[in-house]
Design a protein around this motif. Sequence first.
Motif, PDB file in Angstrom:
ATOM      1  N   PRO A 163      33.497  43.716  54.150  1.00 46.30           N
ATOM      2  CA  PRO A 163      34.705  43.726  54.259  1.00 46.30           C
ATOM      3  C   PRO A 163      35.005  43.099  52.693  1.00 46.30           C
ATOM      4  O   PRO A 163      35.506  43.715  51.283  1.00 46.30           O
ATOM      5  CB  PRO A 163      34.990  43.336  54.748  1.00 46.30           C
ATOM      6  N   VAL A 164      34.624  41.943  52.717  1.00 46.73           N
ATOM      7  CA  VAL A 164      34.418  41.202  51.121  1.00 46.73           C
ATOM      8  C   VAL A 164      33.587  42.186  49.934  1.00 46.73           C
ATOM      9  O   VAL A 164      33.796  41.834  49.106  1.00 46.73           O
ATOM     10  CB  VAL A 164      33.313  39.617  51.321  1.00 46.73           C
ATOM     11  N   THR A 165      31.961  42.200  50.092  1.00 53.12           N
ATOM     12  CA  THR A 165      31.726  43.239  49.479  1.00 53.12           C
ATOM     13  C   THR A 165      32.980  44.229  48.735  1.00 53.12           C
ATOM     14  O   THR A 165      32.586  44.588  47.596  1.00 53.12           O
ATOM     15  CB  THR A 165      30.824  43.415  49.843  1.00 53.12           C
ATOM     16  N   LEU A 166      32.641  44.951  50.242  1.00 51.54           N
ATOM     17  CA  LEU A 166      34.427  46.291  50.083  1.00 51.54           C
ATOM     18  C   LEU A 166      34.758  46.400  49.113  1.00 51.54           C
ATOM     19  O   LEU A 166      35.306  47.652  48.119  1.00 51.54           O
ATOM     20  CB  LEU A 166      33.687  46.824  51.202  1.00 51.54           C
TER      21      LEU A 166
END
Length: 257
Positions: A163-166
């Motif tokens: 989620p953080v990467t997206l």
Amino acid sequence: MKINRVVLLWLLFLPSLFCTAQETENKSGNLLFRQALSADIPFDKALEQWADDIRDRTAAPASLYYNMANALALDGKENEALVLYSRALSLKPGSSDIRQNRNLLLRAKELDEPRWNAFEGILWFPLWLAGYWGVWGILAIAVLAALSYCVITFFGKKIPSIPVTLAFLIFLLYGGAVLGSWEIHISGLGVVRDDETPLYRGDSPLYPSSENLSGGEEVRILEERDGWVLIRSISGKEQGWCEGFSVLRAEDVIASY
């Protein structure tokens, strides 16, 4: 923890660099402007100096365009002033000083204030938030965020969650769309030179005319063809073709000094 502290120090230090650079530009520009106001130098001399400064820079700051616009307005060259106010606002969309001076001149000419539509407001909202730093501040923050992400990932030896990467990738895509569309917006801005400028339905006077635009009205250039331009008023109500010399751009003003 060390990496986080380094990143935090960069985040605190970077704005100070922008503020220092802007303060230096403002002091230099304001000094020249005060000399012109006190008649120590003629307005044309000040305008020539600002134009030279802008030509000598790859990316001239908003303060140069703003001071030049103020001098043009005081010298009675209202349309030239309006197009440079627009360029200054393009570089610092959140500047209340630039906006106020431009709007005073628009009201004196009985023209509407340019406003973003709903889509533009959503797309360019970060630029409005940037305020003092302007477009280059947004770009620097985006680059810093990307570098920080890479540093934390590499030295922290820990891959962030999906989620953080997206979220980070979405942030970069959104930032790219904002800056790319804003660059197109800047390059296509101009003002109408003369009152009662006719708009035609095609790129020739043989086509029927549709509307007349007032001198000083801000327009967006959508297409250029054989000395003619397709323009749309900022209000979005009028669109049509007119001869290219009927639209004044910031580059035209700078080139005249």
